[in-house]
Design an enzyme around this catalytic site. Structure first.
Site, PDB file in Angstrom:
ATOM      1  NE  ARG A  67      -5.207  -2.286   9.164  1.00  0.00           N
ATOM      2  CZ  ARG A  67      -4.897  -1.889   7.858  1.00  0.00           C
ATOM      3  NH1 ARG A  67      -4.690  -0.530   7.663  1.00  0.00           N
ATOM      4  NH2 ARG A  67      -5.410  -2.691   6.820  1.00  0.00           N
TER       5      ARG A  67
ATOM      6  CG  ASP B  68      -7.431  -0.973  -1.690  1.00  0.00           C
ATOM      7  OD1 ASP B  68      -6.723  -0.103  -1.246  1.00  0.00           O
ATOM      8  OD2 ASP B  68      -7.426  -2.052  -1.407  1.00  0.00           O
TER       9      ASP B  68
ATOM     10  CG  ASN C 268      -8.467   1.805   0.855  1.00  0.00           C
ATOM     11  OD1 ASN C 268      -7.358   1.981   0.986  1.00  0.00           O
ATOM     12  ND2 ASN C 268      -9.274   0.761   1.035  1.00  0.00           N
TER      13      ASN C 268
ATOM     14  CD  GLU D 246      -3.143   0.734   0.225  1.00  0.00           C
ATOM     15  OE1 GLU D 246      -2.632   1.898  -0.020  1.00  0.00           O
ATOM     16  OE2 GLU D 246      -4.287   0.610   0.338  1.00  0.00           O
TER      17      GLU D 246
ATOM     18  CG  ASN E  60      -6.481   1.324   4.879  1.00  0.00           C
ATOM     19  OD1 ASN E  60      -5.444   0.498   5.098  1.00  0.00           O
ATOM     20  ND2 ASN E  60      -7.339   1.269   3.829  1.00  0.00           N
TER      21      ASN E  60
END
Length: 295
Positions: free
Chosen positions: A102, A201, A151, A18, A104
């Site tokens: 968390r 994403d 995202n 990522e 991202n």
């Protein structure tokens, strides 16, 4: 548009690749493996590859405009990181009450504010929010979207629309955006993908304002008109879980694409040996420079 064939430039076998960020300063691409807590740097002109191991999950990367080094999103918040010394300094941890979350994906807007999205570690509970980190270190909860997985984001060419992905629900939202203050207006549904498309994403905007979206579970990157949402191109990749996309290279015409092994069965991994690789392809499309963090 011309899109070359994607080629693996780093067969990293990332569990969850990522966080792509092209550095013109270093002529290199920064990216991460979130779950393995690794920060990568790939330099195309000589093929140099470097890896930093971090003490926590790391998901998004931005360069600093005034300071040295990088700003990262770790599991609980933002931190400065100096790749030369290895020094890591926590800046903000904005949601201590959401222990199952968390950070991202994330990116800086043109004014240098770092937008970071949080998500449920299990990808199920609707606990995600968007945070805006300013140059003064002040961190604001800008949008409590309550999505399971956040995202993006990316912005329209005029900087007056912010796009963000509600990945689990397969929806891309568009928000009116005030460049001077970073304030968001009411969301509207911009795109909705089908089950066959996978899940939206990471994404980026090119120099003509088109949106490029990575598809988790869709084995592709799609390109869309930023006004109508119409699909203009679809780039197939040789593995299912495509996670992020960014333009880089000396002319910003190389499209970099990250991928993941996470969520694939042993049988799928046997058929997809390039899962977790970093890919690159040459295009006649020009991207936009990655905006640095203003602090």
């Amino acid at each position: 548009m011309r899109l070359g064939a994607p080629r693996p430039v780093w067969e990293a076998g990332a569990t969850l690749g990522e966080g792509l960020c092209w550095s013109a300063r270093d002529a290199a691409l920064w990216w991460v493996d979130i779950l393995e807590r690794k920060l990568f740097r790939y330099r195309p002109h000589d093929g140099e590859r470097r890896i930093w191991s971090l003490p926590d999950t790391v998901s998004a990367v931005a360069e600093r405009r005034r300071g040295t080094g990088l700003v990262l999103t770790l599991r609980r918040g933002y931190a400065f990181f100096d790749p030369k010394s290895g020094a890591l300094e926590t800046i903000a941890e904005p949601e201590p009450e959401r222990s199952g979350n968390r950070f991202n994906d994330g990116k800086c807007d043109a004014q240098g504010r770092f937008w970071g999205g949080t998500m449920d570690f299990g990808c199920e509970a609707p606990t995600g929010a968007w945070y805006r980190l300013g140059a003064d270190g002040r961190c604001v909860r800008a949008l409590d979207a309550r999505w399971p997985v956040t995202n993006g984001p990316t912005w329209s060419l005029d900087g007056r629309t912010m796009f963000a992905n509600d990945t689990a629900r397969r929806v891309v939202y568009a928000f009116p955006f005030e460049p001077d203050t970073g304030a968001l207006g009411a969301a509207r549904e911009f795109l909705r993908f089908t089950e066959a498309d996978g899940y939206p994403d990471g994404m980026t905007t090119d120099a003509e304002g088109r949106l490029w979206i990575a598809h988790w579970g869709g084995a592709c990157v799609s390109c869309h008109d930023a006004g109508s949402g119409a699909e203009l191109a679809r780039l197939p990749l040789p593995t299912d879980h495509i996670t992020n996309v960014a333009f880089g290279g000396p002319h910003l015409t190389t499209l970099f694409v990250s991928s993941a092994r996470s969520g694939l069965s042993d049988a799928q991994l046997a058929l997809q040996p390039l899962a977790g690789a970093l890919f690159a392809l040459e295009t006649d499309v020009r991207g936009l420079p990655a905006a640095p963090f203003a602090g």
